[in-house]
Motif scaffolding. Structure first.
Motif, PDB file in Angstrom:
ATOM      1  N   VAL B  31      22.335   8.997  62.146  1.00 33.73           N
ATOM      2  CA  VAL B  31      21.076   9.252  62.855  1.00 33.73           C
ATOM      3  C   VAL B  31      21.325  10.165  64.056  1.00 33.73           C
ATOM      4  CG1 VAL B  31      20.015   7.065  62.183  1.00 33.73           C
ATOM      5  CG2 VAL B  31      21.367   7.176  64.280  1.00 33.73           C
ATOM      6  N   HIS B  32      20.258  10.772  64.484  1.00 32.75           N
ATOM      7  CA  HIS B  32      20.358  11.685  65.616  1.00 32.75           C
ATOM      8  C   HIS B  32      20.105  10.957  66.939  1.00 32.75           C
ATOM      9  CE1 HIS B  32      20.475  15.509  67.600  1.00 32.75           C
ATOM     10  NE2 HIS B  32      19.265  15.378  68.080  1.00 32.75           N
ATOM     11  N   SER B  33      19.571   9.728  66.818  1.00 35.80           N
ATOM     12  CA  SER B  33      19.163   9.016  68.034  1.00 35.80           C
ATOM     13  C   SER B  33      20.383   8.695  68.919  1.00 35.80           C
ATOM     14  CB  SER B  33      18.438   7.713  67.671  1.00 35.80           C
ATOM     15  OG  SER B  33      19.252   6.932  66.861  1.00 35.80           O
ATOM     16  N   ALA B  34      20.118   8.488  70.180  1.00 36.76           N
ATOM     17  CA  ALA B  34      21.191   8.318  71.162  1.00 36.76           C
ATOM     18  C   ALA B  34      22.035   7.073  70.898  1.00 36.76           C
ATOM     19  CB  ALA B  34      20.580   8.252  72.565  1.00 36.76           C
ATOM     20  N   VAL B  35      21.386   5.999  70.503  1.00 37.51           N
ATOM     21  CA  VAL B  35      22.116   4.739  70.340  1.00 37.51           C
ATOM     22  C   VAL B  35      22.024   4.266  68.886  1.00 37.51           C
ATOM     23  CG1 VAL B  35      22.416   2.389  71.234  1.00 37.51           C
ATOM     24  CG2 VAL B  35      21.379   4.159  72.697  1.00 37.51           C
ATOM     25  N   PRO B  36      23.035   4.562  68.099  1.00 30.44           N
ATOM     26  CA  PRO B  36      23.015   4.106  66.707  1.00 30.44           C
ATOM     27  C   PRO B  36      23.046   2.583  66.625  1.00 30.44           C
ATOM     28  CG  PRO B  36      24.697   5.790  67.059  1.00 30.44           C
ATOM     29  CD  PRO B  36      24.222   5.358  68.411  1.00 30.44           C
ATOM     30  N   ARG B  37      22.354   2.050  65.588  1.00 32.24           N
ATOM     31  CA  ARG B  37      22.342   0.603  65.407  1.00 32.24           C
ATOM     32  C   ARG B  37      23.455   0.222  64.428  1.00 32.24           C
ATOM     33  NH1 ARG B  37      16.271   0.426  63.449  1.00 32.24           N
ATOM     34  NH2 ARG B  37      17.248   2.054  62.204  1.00 32.24           N
ATOM     35  N   GLU B  38      23.452  -1.059  64.027  1.00 30.64           N
ATOM     36  CA  GLU B  38      24.433  -1.522  63.055  1.00 30.64           C
ATOM     37  C   GLU B  38      24.283  -0.708  61.767  1.00 30.64           C
ATOM     38  OE1 GLU B  38      25.937  -5.787  61.186  1.00 30.64           O
ATOM     39  OE2 GLU B  38      23.912  -5.599  61.996  1.00 30.64           O
ATOM     40  N   PHE B  39      25.355  -0.436  61.100  1.00 29.53           N
ATOM     41  CA  PHE B  39      25.392   0.383  59.879  1.00 29.53           C
ATOM     42  C   PHE B  39      24.982   1.830  60.136  1.00 29.53           C
ATOM     43  CE2 PHE B  39      24.127  -3.909  58.231  1.00 29.53           C
ATOM     44  CZ  PHE B  39      25.387  -4.243  57.730  1.00 29.53           C
ATOM     45  N   GLU B  40      25.053   2.249  61.375  1.00 25.72           N
ATOM     46  CA  GLU B  40      24.666   3.627  61.674  1.00 25.72           C
ATOM     47  C   GLU B  40      25.766   4.327  62.470  1.00 25.72           C
ATOM     48  OE1 GLU B  40      19.777   3.439  61.921  1.00 25.72           O
ATOM     49  OE2 GLU B  40      20.945   3.500  63.765  1.00 25.72           O
ATOM     50  N   VAL B  41      25.857   5.635  62.257  1.00 29.36           N
ATOM     51  CA  VAL B  41      26.721   6.457  63.106  1.00 29.36           C
ATOM     52  C   VAL B  41      25.862   7.591  63.646  1.00 29.36           C
ATOM     53  CG1 VAL B  41      28.875   5.951  61.914  1.00 29.36           C
ATOM     54  CG2 VAL B  41      27.438   7.836  61.109  1.00 29.36           C
ATOM     55  N   LYS B  42      26.321   8.146  64.746  1.00 27.86           N
ATOM     56  CA  LYS B  42      25.550   9.219  65.373  1.00 27.86           C
ATOM     57  C   LYS B  42      25.958  10.562  64.761  1.00 27.86           C
ATOM     58  CE  LYS B  42      24.530  11.057  69.965  1.00 27.86           C
ATOM     59  NZ  LYS B  42      23.193  11.492  69.572  1.00 27.86           N
ATOM     60  N   SER B  43      24.938  11.397  64.527  1.00 27.92           N
ATOM     61  CA  SER B  43      25.246  12.726  63.994  1.00 27.92           C
ATOM     62  C   SER B  43      24.387  13.775  64.693  1.00 27.92           C
ATOM     63  CB  SER B  43      24.980  12.778  62.485  1.00 27.92           C
ATOM     64  OG  SER B  43      23.593  12.744  62.235  1.00 27.92           O
ATOM     65  N   ASP B  44      24.810  15.015  64.541  1.00 25.37           N
ATOM     66  CA  ASP B  44      24.039  16.140  65.063  1.00 25.37           C
ATOM     67  C   ASP B  44      24.189  17.272  64.056  1.00 25.37           C
ATOM     68  OD1 ASP B  44      22.965  18.334  66.308  1.00 25.37           O
ATOM     69  OD2 ASP B  44      23.810  17.843  68.289  1.00 25.37           O
ATOM     70  N   ILE B  45      23.129  17.529  63.314  1.00 26.43           N
ATOM     71  CA  ILE B  45      23.237  18.448  62.175  1.00 26.43           C
ATOM     72  C   ILE B  45      23.494  19.891  62.605  1.00 26.43           C
ATOM     73  CG2 ILE B  45      21.853  17.012  60.627  1.00 26.43           C
ATOM     74  CD1 ILE B  45      19.472  18.838  61.195  1.00 26.43           C
ATOM     75  N   ARG B  46      23.440  20.147  63.900  1.00 26.34           N
ATOM     76  CA  ARG B  46      23.718  21.509  64.377  1.00 26.34           C
ATOM     77  C   ARG B  46      25.213  21.717  64.642  1.00 26.34           C
ATOM     78  NH1 ARG B  46      19.377  20.785  69.042  1.00 26.34           N
ATOM     79  NH2 ARG B  46      20.603  18.868  69.029  1.00 26.34           N
ATOM     80  N   LYS B  47      25.975  20.635  64.581  1.00 28.00           N
ATOM     81  CA  LYS B  47      27.408  20.730  64.921  1.00 28.00           C
ATOM     82  C   LYS B  47      28.269  20.798  63.654  1.00 28.00           C
ATOM     83  CE  LYS B  47      27.160  18.444  69.396  1.00 28.00           C
ATOM     84  NZ  LYS B  47      27.448  17.210  70.158  1.00 28.00           N
ATOM     85  N   PRO B  48      29.536  21.240  63.790  1.00 23.61           N
ATOM     86  CA  PRO B  48      30.428  21.245  62.635  1.00 23.61           C
ATOM     87  C   PRO B  48      30.484  19.858  62.001  1.00 23.61           C
ATOM     88  CG  PRO B  48      31.429  22.415  64.476  1.00 23.61           C
ATOM     89  CD  PRO B  48      30.168  21.800  64.998  1.00 23.61           C
ATOM     90  N   CYS B  49      30.574  19.845  60.681  1.00 25.35           N
ATOM     91  CA  CYS B  49      30.573  18.572  59.925  1.00 25.35           C
ATOM     92  C   CYS B  49      29.374  17.701  60.297  1.00 25.35           C
ATOM     93  CB  CYS B  49      31.879  17.807  60.138  1.00 25.35           C
ATOM     94  SG  CYS B  49      33.244  18.515  59.213  1.00 25.35           S
ATOM     95  N   LEU B  50      28.306  18.337  60.726  1.00 27.87           N
ATOM     96  CA  LEU B  50      27.054  17.633  61.082  1.00 27.87           C
ATOM     97  C   LEU B  50      27.274  16.648  62.230  1.00 27.87           C
ATOM     98  CD1 LEU B  50      25.847  16.889  57.430  1.00 27.87           C
ATOM     99  CD2 LEU B  50      25.172  18.823  58.859  1.00 27.87           C
ATOM    100  N   GLY B  51      28.341  16.907  63.005  1.00 30.23           N
ATOM    101  CA  GLY B  51      28.606  16.036  64.151  1.00 30.23           C
ATOM    102  C   GLY B  51      29.195  14.699  63.749  1.00 30.23           C
ATOM    103  N   LEU B  52      29.683  14.587  62.507  1.00 33.04           N
ATOM    104  CA  LEU B  52      30.226  13.306  62.017  1.00 33.04           C
ATOM    105  C   LEU B  52      31.764  13.346  62.008  1.00 33.04           C
ATOM    106  CD1 LEU B  52      27.713  12.846  59.098  1.00 33.04           C
ATOM    107  CD2 LEU B  52      27.950  11.279  61.034  1.00 33.04           C
ATOM    108  N   GLU B  53      32.374  12.186  62.192  1.00 34.69           N
ATOM    109  CA  GLU B  53      33.828  12.063  62.133  1.00 34.69           C
ATOM    110  C   GLU B  53      34.215  11.817  60.679  1.00 34.69           C
ATOM    111  OE1 GLU B  53      36.038  12.366  64.498  1.00 34.69           O
ATOM    112  OE2 GLU B  53      34.582  12.720  66.110  1.00 34.69           O
TER     113      GLU B  53
END
Lengths: 305, 337
Positions: B31-53
């Motif tokens: 999700v793009h939201s500031a505080v991911p909930r359980e089963f969620e990770v933060k992402s930013d689709i404008r960043k490399p690898c969509l901002g995901l690890e």
């Protein structure tokens, strides 16, 4: 109902002072910008400076008309009454229509005043003349409208002029009334509250009105030689033409720029000026249209004979 | 199977997550939201690898990509930033996931642009077409980027139709369709572009979610339409249902006498609307603006063929008419709040 109804007399008079759109806008008498109003077709309007001026103008036209519509059997009047709010009770029962009849020398003629049909006034008069007068009756219709001095001259994107007009009906007329049709929508009676709903539904009812008139006379838009508009914005006529299949060239739009919209005299003004401009030829089928607050959408079919 | 749902807080993504939960499929939402909930990770689709690890996602076998912009009123450059350009970042991420078998990209049936007829579940021609809005165009371009890739995992384009609500009729987020209905309810829609017989394709988010989860399994083709297809309703019927519901919930609504809209050419519709906006009329002009973002599609009647999607198996959902009726109920009862 009369077997036939012919217009034999048309005349009009405009307010005595001309204002261009820039002046009106700079004086705060428009709600839209001058640029917008010009872009939708307006250039100038005419106003009466004093209520007494429009009364005098009306009287002059009636006296002139009464020489042709003579003797007048029935008289219809529509106009914005002069302000009588400060009058006593008897003052409130003092009517311009009767005074005009008296001062024009038409005492004793049957009269009827229609005050609340807005711009549809002349079309209601045509209907009354067609349906409520006997054959051979000579009918005079008088339309007289003035926006109070100092008030805004724009009504929902349309610039307004003050004017007076007269229509005479007699058997020796040159313009036959074929039919008149109105679509009423009194659900929009509260103009202040409903103005945007009226704006949104304006074209829907307009198309219905014109289509029903053509259908019941077994005609199509192609059968119409000339359209006499109410002088609302040119833009709105472009839209209505696109919706109805009428080509804009058939619409007599010259007066939109020259004087804008009058409450109820557009029909007369445009017929007179179209005739002067040579736009009316024998045998032509003419369709006239207007919208009146209240609300009603009216159209009439005319034939030049 | 472990599914990474990118855009899991959106209308489609959250529906996919619900179906995955129902089927006890392991998933992680991005999700793009500031505080991911359980089963969620933060992402930013404008960043490399969509901002995901990528390192933390090594066990992901499937990706559902439903992120991006669904706004119709932004510039093409803006929409490309959010809808087209993230595609290469998606590919970059996918290539770093060793167990990945399939990527499902959620697109729109309107990526075909302004064309009429039957739209097949195939790649759209690359030649230039016009689009009703920049959203459609950016999705078209995104599809092209993905379909041009030669990958070891499968790429599936799931083109979804217009989602109006979930199966209950509840609306998660009011958009142009719902606002248009509101303007109609208020008697402010006089002219519509197109023809009354033009069909409008409407579906629920639950239907979209179920179909996308079906696509996760086994070998599939590369393009599917998640649409109401032949069950799409003519716009005149859609508006008729709306009027029926208005009257049902507010007896006397019909008596207000708002006329049924008139159908006109697009140019005429635009002339009316643009004049209102030019005049500064925010009410009638506002109604026009809500409609204008998708109005031109109404002038291009089409059916979104879903033959391949239906071969995936039955999905139990309401018929389109009932779904639309329930959605209108929801909107009116809540006064579009």
């Amino acid at each position: 109902m009369k077997k036939s109804l012919y217009i034999n007399y048309l005349d009009y008079s405009l307010g005595d002072t001309c204002h261009d759109v820039d002046t009106l806008a700079s004086e705060g008498l428009t709600s839209s910008s001058a640029e917008f109003l010009r872009s939708v077709g307006f250039e100038r309007v005419y106003s009466y400076n004093e209520p007494s001026n429009i009364f005098d103008s009306t009287l002059r036209l009636m006296i002139a008309g009464s020489k042709t519509v003579c003797p007048t059997d029935v008289y219809f009047y529509s106009g914005i009454d002069q302000d009588n709010s400060n009058e006593d009770l008897f003052g409130k029962f003092t009517y311009d229509s009767s005074r005009l009849m008296h001062e024009s020398g038409m005492n004793g003629v049957r009269q009827m005043a229609l005050h609340q049909s807005g711009c549809s006034g002349p079309f209601e008069m045509i209907r009354l003349a067609l349906n409520s007068t006997s054959d051979n009756s000579r009918v005079m219709c008088v339309l007289s409208d003035m926006i109070p001095t100092g008030e805004g001259r724009e009504v929902q994107y349309n610039l307004m002029s003050d004017s007076v007009s007269v229509i005479g009906f007699a058997d020796d007329g040159w313009l036959r009334v074929v039919d008149v049709h109105t679509v009423y929508a009194q659900q929009f009676w509260n103009t202040s509250e409903d103005i945007e709903k009226i704006t949104a539904s304006y074209f829907t009812f307009a198309v219905r009105c014109l289509s029903e008139l053509l259908d019941r006379n077994a005609m199509t838009a192609d059968d119409i030689n000339l359209v006499i508009p109410h002088n609302v914005s040119l833009r709105s006529w472009q839209i209505l033409c696109e919706l109805t299949g009428i080509t804009i060239e058939k619409v007599y739009t010259d007066n939109i720029k020259r004087l804008g919209h009058t409450v109820s005299s557009d029909l007369v003004i445009n017929l007179v000026d179209a005739k002067k401009a040579g736009r009316l030829q024998t045998g032509m089928k003419i369709m006239a249209f207007t919208y009146g607050f209240g609300s009603s959408w009216s159209a009439t079919l005319l034939e030049v004979v | 199977m472990k599914v990474l749902v990118i855009g899991s807080s959106g209308v489609v993504g959250s529906s996919v997550c619900r179906v995955l939960e129902l089927h006890s499929v392991e998933y992680v939402g991005a999700v793009h939201s500031a505080v991911p909930r359980e089963f969620e990770v933060k992402s930013d689709i404008r960043k490399p690898c969509l901002g995901l690890e990528a390192d933390s996602l090594q066990d992901v076998t499937h990706i559902v990509y439903s992120a991006g912009s669904t706004r119709f009123d932004r510039t093409i450059d803006h929409e490309r930033t959010l809808n087209t350009e993230p595609m290469m970042k998606l590919v970059e991420l996918a290539e770093s996931l060793p167990l990945l078998k399939k990527v499902i990209f959620v697109s729109t049936v309107y990526s075909c642009g302004l064309v009429s007829g039957t739209i097949e579940e195939v790649r759209h021609p690359d030649h230039t077409v016009e689009f009703a809005n920049t959203y459609e165009q950016s999705k078209h371009e995104a599809e092209t980027v993905l379909l041009d890739q030669n990958t070891s995992y499968q790429i599936v384009i799931a083109r979804i139709s217009t989602i109006i609500s979930d199966e209950s009729g509840a609306v998660a987020k009011y958009d142009s369709i719902h606002r248009s209905l509101q303007y109609m309810y208020l008697g402010l829609v006089g002219i519509l572009p197109g023809d009354p017989t033009t069909k409008v394709d409407l579906i629920s988010s639950d239907y979209a979610g179920q179909r996308i989860v079906q696509l996760l399994g086994g070998e599939t083709r590369s393009i599917y339409h998640i649409s109401s297809a032949e069950s799409a309703l003519p716009i005149e019927r859609v508006l008729g249902i709306a009027r029926e519901v208005f009257e049902e919930l507010e007896p006397g609504w019909i008596a207000k006498g708002y006329p049924k809209p008139l159908y006109a050419r697009l140019e005429t519709f635009n002339r009316m609307g643009e004049t209102m906006l030019e005049a500064g009329n925010v009410i009638v002009g506002g109604a026009y603006k809500a409609l204008a973002t998708y109005a031109s599609q109404l002038c291009y009647p089409k059916i979104f063929d879903d033959t391949q999607t239906r071969l995936l198996g039955e999905v139990s959902v309401k018929d389109t008419e009932t779904l639309f009726r329930d959605m209108v109920h929801y909107c009116v009862k809540r006064r579009w709040q």
